[in-house]
Design an enzyme around this catalytic site. Structure first.
Site, mmCIF file in Angstrom:
data_model
loop_
_atom_site.group_PDB
_atom_site.id
_atom_site.type_symbol
_atom_site.label_atom_id
_atom_site.label_comp_id
_atom_site.label_asym_id
_atom_site.label_seq_id
_atom_site.Cartn_x
_atom_site.Cartn_y
_atom_site.Cartn_z
ATOM 1 N N PHE A 1 129.472 7.390 -67.016
ATOM 2 C CA PHE A 1 130.779 8.039 -66.904
ATOM 3 C C PHE A 1 130.928 9.027 -68.049
ATOM 4 C CE2 PHE A 1 135.086 7.185 -64.913
ATOM 5 C CZ PHE A 1 134.604 7.018 -63.638
ATOM 6 N N GLN B 1 146.892 13.572 -70.126
ATOM 7 C CA GLN B 1 145.563 13.899 -69.603
ATOM 8 C C GLN B 1 145.643 14.487 -68.206
ATOM 9 O OE1 GLN B 1 142.552 10.674 -68.434
ATOM 10 N NE2 GLN B 1 141.542 11.724 -70.121
ATOM 11 N N LEU C 1 143.609 11.849 -56.511
ATOM 12 C CA LEU C 1 142.449 11.724 -57.389
ATOM 13 C C LEU C 1 141.117 11.724 -56.643
ATOM 14 C CD1 LEU C 1 141.785 11.303 -60.376
ATOM 15 C CD2 LEU C 1 141.699 8.860 -59.908
ATOM 16 N N GLU D 1 136.013 10.115 -61.015
ATOM 17 C CA GLU D 1 134.974 10.608 -61.905
ATOM 18 C C GLU D 1 133.615 10.020 -61.529
ATOM 19 O OE1 GLU D 1 136.244 10.638 -65.935
ATOM 20 O OE2 GLU D 1 134.228 10.714 -66.754
#
Lengths: 574, 246, 251
Positions: free
Chosen positions: A124, A237, A253, A256
């Site tokens: 990540f 963020q 979303l 990631e």
């Protein structure tokens, strides 16, 4: 009339507001201490925003990369947070996360496995090693279901679809909370010896956001009103990859994990632009950098068709993509008519997380108000100026547990407190006021305008002029919100609910704008076009927002010196 | 395109009284039914009650019956519905209406409490292999939208809420029963309190599951077979007597 | 359409807000299964034209007491209970006839009104639980059908292939696949285990379970094609045996 007869009243040792990962973990720990625990949540149990967490849970278990350990995790976290993190929190987090993950497994969670039968970990952004324990791309669901089942098994009382609108105090300390049932509009009073705020984030104040309607910053606003301090509220963020097309899904979303599994970002000319912004880590750079890079590409005319970037994972085998990223596959297929095993996704930054929050003691999660604790996204400090992906879920577990433990211990020692009727009556008046203002403004319009203001003036890139303008606009919005009206019955009246949620959103938005204006540097998620450099002097202080009288005040507090042993860990990398 | 609209026929009211009200909503590309409901809230009727959270099919809050079919509103594209007639949006039928599209689903949380939680085998080593967790992971995809509970005729038409757990809780029980390290036996519970015998495997639950969990084939039927092992199959019952389970 | 303006109008038998032709789903089952049932019953009663060298109709295999020494009726009745019971208690057929014949439910989200319902908890439907025993019986019958198929290659002591041979071979393959896709088998080979890795022979059992699972995902398909093929196989043999058509030798 006494409150006991006029209002429905419930009494607990520990009252937990919020039933996401942090709230549930706190409840479990407080129950384990023998406390009587109540959990209040705005939605149904199990629907909290934690459910949206996709990619994984960062813990240095070293199942895949044997060289990993808490020191590296600590270093990555501090480096990702641009060294503004509360280092003690970052240390506790890195040290305790693996145990918290093992606990989940012992409560029934089923993580993806390695060939040797251990919990599988994936790469990540910003993490040196493969560190994220995961279940495909639905890790948050696994976590919340596990905690929920555990809590039900241990026997907590859950008050679903209940909104708290005010914390009640006896002198300095909190002694209860006042709220209403969303289902009926009836009022309810909770008496408690300690209260844990675990209400999550504030993202609903921005237009393009990955956050649900719940993320209105209630807990921060409640704590602020009760006299607690808010820390570093300027750090919001923006996740680099939200959906951008079609309009209805804008902001949802895109995990990631797509990049963690090898996804590549390109602009409309086909250039892998991350080579320019972070040649070493590329797509797996930290979120602040990737978000700014995409934003910059779009602003300079190299964006995708609908104003984003192209994220492609289709070079991986289709079966692999479907197994590791099943909900992304379905999300794009069903909502955007895109098959991600065949072509690229269009992505762009979306408001995702607030690093700032209620200022808490690192060990116990206690705020500056006695008896009031906070954990998870509602608490500030752990992530500094920018959070690494995967550190949120582990944060919830580590500090949820710590807050629950301390809250239960504190409740055991708490002197008897008394509920003050006047406070309840004032809260009731405030809450019901929108029904008395016939012909006032539609709260949905105010909310829409608030989102426009925060999106355009307190977004990814900020400057003095915009922020000042934002503060002026927020004042106007506050005045309008004070005149918003609700009509119809008290039963599940969503317009009325919004008038209340708006109060919280306006408070946290104002805190964010003030802090952003004050911090005249760029650091992590806070980018000032007029102050593009990261200044050492700013790294030595935090910005504190607190209520003095009826005014919002902002002060700078020095951070003190990091212990030598932690400094050594940070030095190891260089 | 710019002024294309759709008509939504939305149930407004509570358990006692109610009526369907038509709303005209402007269409945007990629719009889902939940967007249309939000548009009604923002522009026409702020007190329209609806439950929702994530708007990305991950939380299971926005269940409703769209044109008579149980659906998540956040996942139902407006362009997948015939444009020539009003689109009906009604609350899920099996649970009592609180207001408009919001229903009282608290019964489900009560059923959930009947199922004993995961209890690991003593001295478990905490090694698990992917092939042993695959089945459980499918069941744990469940987002508790309760569409399966809603469509199941045992609950919907026969209202066996006292005696029957419903597909959602067979899925949960299956995840626990097939957990490689769990030590409990929930088969008597399945047969008695959860009334798995009421299920006649007509598969509507599987058809409506937004998470594509094969509820009938992978959870309910395997559990029925386990019930047979313990209660109806003389051969396995004898084998069990001779070689008791570890 | 039912009165859609209130919720109360939606509880009468057959009422729904669905707009699609939900009832169409039940039609193929009623027609084809009903037709098959009628044909199979008639053929069983007929007690004729089931054998023409070297072909034996699957409705009459294994052939028991064809000359009525102790069984006065058609020999088909001695064995049809096995495959019949297997299909009647099959999880797919149950779904189909509960919907099409019992209207429990007629269709998803279609009201079935206020009628009594006890599911599979009481006699006779509680007997559905014996499905696995029918699987055992059918497995034995399948062994005979394979034997019959081998015999169908034997033309007066010489190897040969006729159209009937091919028909029987295809039929027995489809019937075997249908049996191998059975939910009960899936349970017995491995589904009953909680942990494949902790059991003796766990790995091969996992492999077997995987294999059955892959077939099982299409259980409905195998149920249909094997039902049609067994009917057509019998029909072909009947037509040849009765002299209506001639079997063609291919080899």
């Amino acid at each position: 009339m006494s409150p006991a007869t006029k209002y429905e009243t419930h009494e607990h040792d520990v009252l937990i507001i919020g039933a996401g990962g942090a709230g549930l973990r706190a409840a479990i720990e407080a129950l384990a201490q023998g406390a009587r625990v109540g959990v209040v949540c705005k939605s149904l149990l199990g629907k909290a925003h934690t459910v949206m967490a996709e990619g994984g849970l960062a813990a240095a278990m070293a199942n895949v990369d044997k060289a990993d350990n808490w020191r590296t995790h600590f270093r990555d976290t501090m480096s990702g947070g641009k060294y503004l993190n509360n280092w003690r929190m970052a240390q506790l987090h890195a040290q305790e996360a693996p145990d918290r993950v093992r606990e989940l497994e012992q409560w029934g969670a089923l993580f993806d496995r390695t060939d040797t039968g251990d919990i599988l970990q994936r790469a990540f952004g910003g993490h040196t090693f493969k560190r994220l324990c995961h279940v495909g791309d639905r890790t948050g669901l696994e976590m919340i279901r596990t905690l929920q089942d555990r809590g039900v098994d241990l026997g907590f009382d859950v008050y679903m679809e209940c909104t708290i609108t005010r914390l009640l105090k006896d002198g300095d300390r909190v002694c209860g909370a006042f709220g209403y049932w969303r289902n009926s509009g009836n009022l309810v009073v909770f008496k408690a010896k300690s209260i844990v705020i675990a209400t999550g984030g504030i993202g609903k104040s921005w237009k393009i956001t990955s956050n649900s309607w719940e993320c209105t910053g209630d807990g921060m606003a409640l704590a602020y009103e009760a006299g607690a301090e808010l820390l570093d509220m300027e750090f919001v963020q923006f996740h680099p990859t939200g959906m951008v097309w079609p309009p209805g899904v804008r902001g949802i979303l895109v995990t990631e994990a797509v990049r963690g599994e090898g996804g590549i970002l390109r602009n409309k000319n086909g250039e892998r632009f991350m080579e320019k912004y972070d040649p070493k880590r590329l797509e797996l750079s930290t979120r602040d950098i990737v978000a700014r890079s995409i934003y910059t590409e779009v602003r300079e005319g190299r964006g995708s068709e609908h104003g984003g970037a192209y994220l492609n994972i289709s070079h991986k085998p289709a079966e692999y993509v479907k197994r590791k990223l099943p909900s992304m596959y379905h999300q794009f297929k069903e909502l955007a008519d895109v098959d991600i095993t065949k072509g690229p996704m269009e992505v762009g930054p979306t408001c995702h997380y607030v690093m700032g929050g209620i200022r808490v003691d690192a060990e116990t999660g206690q705020s500056t108000v006695p008896g009031l604790f906070a954990a998870g996204e509602a608490a500030g400090g752990m992530h500094g100026a920018n959070r690494l992906g995967g550190n949120s879920l582990s944060d919830l577990l580590v500090f949820g547990r710590r807050a629950g433990l301390a809250a239960a211990q504190q409740a055991g020692k708490c002197p008897a407190t008394a509920i003050d009727n006047a406070q309840i009556e004032a809260a009731e008046r405030d809450l019901l006021a929108p029904f008395t203002r016939a012909g006032g403004e539609n709260p949905y319009k105010i909310h829409e305008n608030l989102q426009d203001v925060m999106q355009s003036l307190v977004g990814i890139f900020r400057n003095d002029e915009d922020l000042r303008k934002a503060i002026v606009e927020l004042e106007k919005l506050k005045a309008r919100a004070a005149n918003a009206s609700a009509s119809g019955s008290h039963v599940y009246n969503t317009g009325w609910h919004l008038t209340r949620d708006l109060q919280s959103m306006l408070t946290v938005s104002e805190a964010c704008a003030h802090a952003a204006l004050a911090r005249t540097e760029s650091r992590g998620a806070h980018s000032r076009i007029d102050f593009p450099k990261t200044e050492d002097a700013w790294g030595k202080k935090n910005l504190i927002i607190a209520k003095k009288g009826s005014a919002m005040t902002l002060t700078e507090v020095p951070r003190g010196a990091m212990p030598a042993e932690l400094q050594e860990i940070l030095a190891e990398s260089k | 395109m710019a002024d294309a609209t759709a008509t939504l026929r939305v149930f407004r009211g509570d358990a006692e009284t109610g009526k369907a009200v038509d709303y005209e909503v402007p269409l945007t590309p990629g719009m889902v039914v939940l967007d249309a409901i939000h548009s009604i809230q923002a522009n026409q009727s702020p007190d329209l009650a609806v439950r929702w959270n994530c708007k990305a099919a991950k939380c299971g809050s926005c269940s409703a019956e769209v044109n008579g079919r149980p659906k998540l509103m956040c996942k139902t594209r407006m362009d997948s519905l015939p444009p020539d007639q009003p689109i009906t949006v009604f609350p899920i039928k099996t649970f009592p209406v609180i207001k408009d599209l919001v229903t009282d689903v608290s019964w489900n949380y009560e059923v959930n409490k009947k199922i004993p939680a995961f209890k690991p085998k003593p001295n478990a080593e905490w090694k698990m292999y992917q092939r042993d967790v695959d089945r459980g992971q499918e069941f744990r995809k469940c987002i508790e939208c309760f569409l399966c509970q809603n469509v199941c005729h045992v609950l919907r038409d026969h209202d066996k809420k006292q005696d029957f757990g419903g597909p959602r809780f067979f899925v949960r029980t299956a995840a626990l029963e097939m957990h490689p390290l769990d030590s409990r036996n929930r088969i008597p519970l399945l047969r008695e309190q959860l009334g798995i015998g009421y299920c006649n495997i007509t598969k509507c639950c599987t058809e409506v599951c937004p998470e594509d969990i094969h509820i009938t084939d992978n959870a309910i039927i395997p559990l029925k077979e386990r019930v047979v092992d313990q209660f109806y199959d003389p051969l396995t019952m004898i084998v069990r007597k001779i070689f008791p389970a570890k | 359409m039912a009165d859609s303006s209130t919720l109360k109008g939606l509880t009468r038998f057959g009422s729904t807000q669905r707009r699609d032709a939900w009832w169409i789903e039940n039609l193929p089952f009623i027609i084809v299964f009903g037709g098959f049932l009628a044909y199979a019953t008639w053929r069983a009663i007929e007690n004729n034209y089931f054998w023409v060298a070297p072909y034996l109709s699957p409705f009459y295999s294994p052939l028991i007491d064809p000359h009525h020494h102790w069984w006065p009726f058609s020999p088909a009745f001695l064995i049809l209970g096995g495959p019949g019971g297997f299909r009647i208690t099959c999880y797919y057929y149950r779904k189909a006839y509960y919907r099409a014949a019992f209207a429990h439910p007629l269709g998803c989200a279609v009201s079935e009104g206020h009628r009594g319902y006890s599911g599979e908890r009481k006699f006779p439907l509680i007997l559905q639980n014996v499905h696995r025993y029918f699987f055992y019986v059918v497995t034995i019958i399948l062994a005979f059908l394979w034997y019959d198929t081998v015999v169908a290659f034997n033309f007066n002591g010489h190897f040969g292939i006729g159209v009937g041979t091919i028909v029987m071979l295809v039929d027995v393959i489809l019937l075997t696949t249908y049996s191998l896709s059975c939910h009960s088998l899936r349970h017995l080979v491995g589904g009953k285990l909680d942990c494949f890795s902790c059991t003796t022979f766990g790995k091969p059992r996992h492999a077997a379970w995987r294999g059955v699972t892959i077939l099982n995902e299409h259980h409905m398909f195998w149920a249909w094609v094997s039902m049609i093929s067994v009917g057509l196989t019998d029909l072909y043999i009947r037509l040849v045996a009765s002299g209506a058509i001639r079997d063609i030798r291919l080899l």
